[in-house]
Design a protein around this motif. Sequence first.
Motif, mmCIF file in Angstrom:
data_model
loop_
_atom_site.group_PDB
_atom_site.id
_atom_site.type_symbol
_atom_site.label_atom_id
_atom_site.label_comp_id
_atom_site.label_asym_id
_atom_site.label_seq_id
_atom_site.Cartn_x
_atom_site.Cartn_y
_atom_site.Cartn_z
ATOM 1 N N ASP A 172 -4.867 31.707 8.278
ATOM 2 C CA ASP A 172 -5.391 31.334 6.977
ATOM 3 C C ASP A 172 -5.285 29.834 6.756
ATOM 4 O O ASP A 172 -6.184 29.202 6.197
ATOM 5 C CB ASP A 172 -4.603 32.080 5.899
ATOM 6 C CG ASP A 172 -5.412 32.249 4.641
ATOM 7 O OD1 ASP A 172 -6.354 33.057 4.662
ATOM 8 O OD2 ASP A 172 -5.117 31.539 3.656
ATOM 9 N N ARG B 11 -5.298 39.973 3.121
ATOM 10 C CA ARG B 11 -5.126 39.097 4.297
ATOM 11 C C ARG B 11 -3.859 39.476 5.061
ATOM 12 O O ARG B 11 -3.823 39.437 6.294
ATOM 13 C CB ARG B 11 -5.075 37.644 3.858
ATOM 14 C CG ARG B 11 -6.447 37.134 3.444
ATOM 15 C CD ARG B 11 -6.419 35.712 2.930
ATOM 16 N NE ARG B 11 -7.746 35.335 2.466
ATOM 17 C CZ ARG B 11 -7.987 34.547 1.433
ATOM 18 N NH1 ARG B 11 -6.981 34.039 0.737
ATOM 19 N NH2 ARG B 11 -9.228 34.258 1.095
ATOM 20 N N ASN C 246 -4.933 38.227 -1.280
ATOM 21 C CA ASN C 246 -3.938 37.792 -0.302
ATOM 22 C C ASN C 246 -3.242 38.969 0.368
ATOM 23 O O ASN C 246 -2.895 38.902 1.548
ATOM 24 C CB ASN C 246 -2.923 36.868 -0.977
ATOM 25 C CG ASN C 246 -3.503 35.498 -1.229
ATOM 26 O OD1 ASN C 246 -4.014 34.872 -0.290
ATOM 27 N ND2 ASN C 246 -3.486 35.043 -2.467
ATOM 28 N N ASP D 106 -12.228 36.940 8.158
ATOM 29 C CA ASP D 106 -12.400 36.852 6.709
ATOM 30 C C ASP D 106 -13.182 38.053 6.186
ATOM 31 O O ASP D 106 -12.861 38.601 5.124
ATOM 32 C CB ASP D 106 -13.137 35.554 6.347
ATOM 33 C CG ASP D 106 -12.184 34.358 6.349
ATOM 34 O OD1 ASP D 106 -10.968 34.583 6.425
ATOM 35 O OD2 ASP D 106 -12.670 33.218 6.269
ATOM 36 N N HIS E 24 -2.124 27.658 -2.202
ATOM 37 C CA HIS E 24 -2.703 28.878 -1.657
ATOM 38 C C HIS E 24 -1.757 29.526 -0.659
ATOM 39 O O HIS E 24 -1.557 30.740 -0.650
ATOM 40 C CB HIS E 24 -4.038 28.578 -0.991
ATOM 41 C CG HIS E 24 -4.510 29.691 -0.133
ATOM 42 N ND1 HIS E 24 -4.894 30.904 -0.657
ATOM 43 C CD2 HIS E 24 -4.611 29.822 1.206
ATOM 44 C CE1 HIS E 24 -5.231 31.712 0.316
ATOM 45 N NE2 HIS E 24 -5.057 31.087 1.462
ATOM 46 N N GLN E 25 -1.182 28.699 0.166
ATOM 47 C CA GLN E 25 -0.276 29.224 1.186
ATOM 48 C C GLN E 25 0.934 29.930 0.539
ATOM 49 O O GLN E 25 1.393 30.965 1.009
ATOM 50 C CB GLN E 25 0.196 28.063 2.080
ATOM 51 C CG GLN E 25 0.829 28.464 3.389
ATOM 52 C CD GLN E 25 -0.147 29.051 4.421
ATOM 53 O OE1 GLN E 25 0.224 29.894 5.201
ATOM 54 N NE2 GLN E 25 -1.402 28.612 4.410
ATOM 55 N N ARG F 53 -8.136 27.342 7.867
ATOM 56 C CA ARG F 53 -9.331 27.107 7.059
ATOM 57 C C ARG F 53 -9.027 26.767 5.610
ATOM 58 O O ARG F 53 -9.825 26.115 4.958
ATOM 59 C CB ARG F 53 -10.195 28.375 7.064
ATOM 60 C CG ARG F 53 -10.760 28.707 8.402
ATOM 61 C CD ARG F 53 -11.771 29.801 8.220
ATOM 62 N NE ARG F 53 -12.987 29.490 8.940
ATOM 63 C CZ ARG F 53 -14.036 30.297 8.973
ATOM 64 N NH1 ARG F 53 -14.030 31.419 8.297
ATOM 65 N NH2 ARG F 53 -15.109 29.967 9.654
ATOM 66 N N ARG F 54 -7.886 27.245 5.114
ATOM 67 C CA ARG F 54 -7.590 27.025 3.690
ATOM 68 C C ARG F 54 -6.211 26.414 3.575
ATOM 69 O O ARG F 54 -5.226 27.092 3.311
ATOM 70 C CB ARG F 54 -7.644 28.377 2.958
ATOM 71 C CG ARG F 54 -9.062 28.932 2.845
ATOM 72 C CD ARG F 54 -9.062 30.296 2.163
ATOM 73 N NE ARG F 54 -8.632 31.349 3.066
ATOM 74 C CZ ARG F 54 -9.443 32.039 3.875
ATOM 75 N NH1 ARG F 54 -10.738 31.782 3.879
ATOM 76 N NH2 ARG F 54 -8.972 32.961 4.672
ATOM 77 N N PRO F 55 -6.121 25.124 3.797
ATOM 78 C CA PRO F 55 -4.814 24.506 4.018
ATOM 79 C C PRO F 55 -4.034 24.115 2.762
ATOM 80 O O PRO F 55 -3.043 23.437 2.882
ATOM 81 C CB PRO F 55 -5.158 23.248 4.834
ATOM 82 C CG PRO F 55 -6.639 23.138 4.845
ATOM 83 C CD PRO F 55 -7.210 24.167 3.939
ATOM 84 N N GLY F 56 -4.449 24.503 1.586
ATOM 85 C CA GLY F 56 -3.697 24.082 0.399
ATOM 86 C C GLY F 56 -2.308 24.702 0.330
ATOM 87 O O GLY F 56 -2.115 25.850 0.714
ATOM 88 N N THR G 124 0.468 23.654 6.259
ATOM 89 C CA THR G 124 -0.339 22.837 5.347
ATOM 90 C C THR G 124 -0.222 21.356 5.666
ATOM 91 O O THR G 124 -1.168 20.606 5.450
ATOM 92 C CB THR G 124 0.073 23.075 3.884
ATOM 93 O OG1 THR G 124 1.467 22.800 3.738
ATOM 94 C CG2 THR G 124 -0.193 24.516 3.477
#
Lengths: 210, 210, 210, 210
Positions: free
Chosen positions: A181, B169, B166, B139, A190-191, A184-187, A110
């Motif tokens: 992941d 994923r 998740n 995705d 979320h991680q 594209r979705r670096p929060g 992140t």
Amino acid sequence: MSVEPALSRNERKKAELRREIIDAAFEAFAERGYHATGIADIAARLGIGHGTFYRYFENKRDIVDHVVSATIERIVGALTAENAPGAVDTLEGYRAQSVRIADALAEIITSDPRVPRMLVIEAPGVDPEMANRVLDFFDLAADLNAAYLSHGVERGYLRPGLDVVNTARAINGMILAAAIDGIRRPGVDHQRELSAAIIGVMFDGISRSM
Amino acid sequence: MSVEPALSRNERKKAELRREIIDAAFEAFAERGYHATGIADIAARLGIGHGTFYRYFENKRDIVDHVVSATIERIVGALTAENAPGAVDTLEGYRAQSVRIADALAEIITSDPRVPRMLVIEAPGVDPEMANRVLDFFDLAADLNAAYLSHGVERGYLRPGLDVVNTARAINGMILAAAIDGIRRPGVDHQRELSAAIIGVMFDGISRSM
Amino acid sequence: MSVEPALSRNERKKAELRREIIDAAFEAFAERGYHATGIADIAARLGIGHGTFYRYFENKRDIVDHVVSATIERIVGALTAENAPGAVDTLEGYRAQSVRIADALAEIITSDPRVPRMLVIEAPGVDPEMANRVLDFFDLAADLNAAYLSHGVERGYLRPGLDVVNTARAINGMILAAAIDGIRRPGVDHQRELSAAIIGVMFDGISRSM
Amino acid sequence: MSVEPALSRNERKKAELRREIIDAAFEAFAERGYHATGIADIAARLGIGHGTFYRYFENKRDIVDHVVSATIERIVGALTAENAPGAVDTLEGYRAQSVRIADALAEIITSDPRVPRMLVIEAPGVDPEMANRVLDFFDLAADLNAAYLSHGVERGYLRPGLDVVNTARAINGMILAAAIDGIRRPGVDHQRELSAAIIGVMFDGISRSM
DNA sequence: TATGAATGAGGCTTCATTCAT
DNA sequence: GATGAATGAAGCCTCATTCAT
């Protein structure tokens, strides 16, 4: 008393610029792609002449090797810092350690999503040799995983008869999924959720417990 | 009586050559890499003039798009063949279906390791747009996985409260691991073992059951 | 004391080579034609690598633009040197000025017939945009002519009620004829005779005076 | 009784298509330029296969030759129709004839501005040989002009001692100006005004008569 | 030591022309 | 006779690398 060879002022400056070139190349490769990046692009980011580049690195192939090495070291460094291999002897200990490792990875991913991008997107397409380096790194990570699993099986907190080698590869794949992941979705939040899901699958699977 | 639009002999030959060009490009890209492959290389594999290539495809970027599309279709085709989405209602049914899917994937991967190589190694490095296509595909696969998991949670054979998105994923990552593994270790037997390990983690986790 | 911005030795050399490339391109285009001339031809005339060309000009279209600009400037420069617009107030003065202009044009044309060849033969065929540039230049020349004629009508030494705009175009055509003539018959003496004939028609027409 | 070799139905059709190809090529060259036009473009305008083109013309260079020939013939045809060379013996007669010629030219130019465009813009840039053809045509027109002028000087209605050759070229230039003008400003009315101005200059010059 | 001017191998692409059907 | 699929010469342009200053 330091016994390290003292670097002259000059040598220090050289090493510094060398590092800056690697960083600039990392940025350029991650942002535009290896093949779309010219040596001149890298030099321009630093405001140096592109001829200077060749005083620090052999050629374009050379720099990407160093960039990938630095990227891998960044990951390895973060992991080994949080990591006492074989220092856990209980399931809970292993789980806690896994969380710590996951957090460390999440932090890298992140804080700079170009790290997974470089490793997963750009590096493999450089050429077959580089693809091999990346695959080697994955294999190495799997080997490390396998060592943990073996330890756990031996200690008795992991399932007896576990196919440690292949299970390690499976777990490795989940870590890779987290890395991808993060591209594209670096929060961070979320991680973390993804990490939790991974650890959930890893330790408990998805089946309803009876 | 065939109601299919009859292709003239000429049209059939054109379609055939078009397919052959895609195949030759697939081979070349997988073996030498996209950037190291020239249009002339592709043409030479078929013994055609390189000008002929341009009668069938716009440019180099165009062909790699078709190659990747064909590769993705190959995978999707194999999966949907073995696949009745939502047709299972028990844990064992889902597990069996997972085995079938894994076998289908193993079949593709081992029968032609250039498939995962193209998708994981070559395609992402083509350019940012292609990298996005690959990430989109991942995705999409994760979305599909999530649908299965949701179904299982609803039916009650998967853990209640499972973070399906998740977790999907994470499972996706294990499948990816199998694909990557197939690049270097393409034996069917090995791939089966890896599949078993993946399914083991997926359903049961690694913890010793109490 | 020179107040001109001092060019470094390097800058001077760059500007010099740039000029040489324009000159070489001018020669090549005039002799072989724009479309038949390759960048390599231009470079070969200078004994430089063709890659060097691209350090000075964007592409082939770019250089021809500069060549045409330089050609037009050569003409405009010669004309404005001999030219005090509106500085004449008598028929004889205008006639004398016309002779001077004609001589200046004759000088350019005969000293380098590639100038009219480039403008009339090569440039229009480059592409529609360049054709427009040439036509714009003709129009500009006609506008200038018209201004002279207006001045003469106002001052009363030219025919009252003269359609200055169209007459200017007609005169422009005679100048163009001289340019074209110079492509094939470049002798100064001949050009002088043609100039005399043009000025004769322009001022007096061809009718027998009564 | 016709003694002309009767053309078979087939031959007539061939000749017709030949003419159509020339027309289509004329359109394409005038609209897009010779070098930007492909044989396929020409064929596509007619809905014929581009291979068919080569059954009627040797190559691309061949067709442009025929296009230019047809274009020149179109002009020559219009002029000779209105034209009885040497049939006038007075100034007024010559002036009237000049008006008729100018009108005929104006008709061609305004009815199809692609005619002057082809001759002045496109043809010269085809290659040096074609440029020569165009220059030859200009010279021919000048020769014709000169014949008229000679006739007028002999008959005594034109200025004695007139440099007929160069004056003819000057007048030729004015005609060329009209042609060029028609490329951009194709209105009939405007063309008439320009013709009037040209004839005004030609016969009377621009000086205020005393 | 730093620079950037010069270089040319290399690769993409176009399109006039041929020729089998 | 008509067609258009195939061809490859030809030309533009990029950019990694070298090297004189």
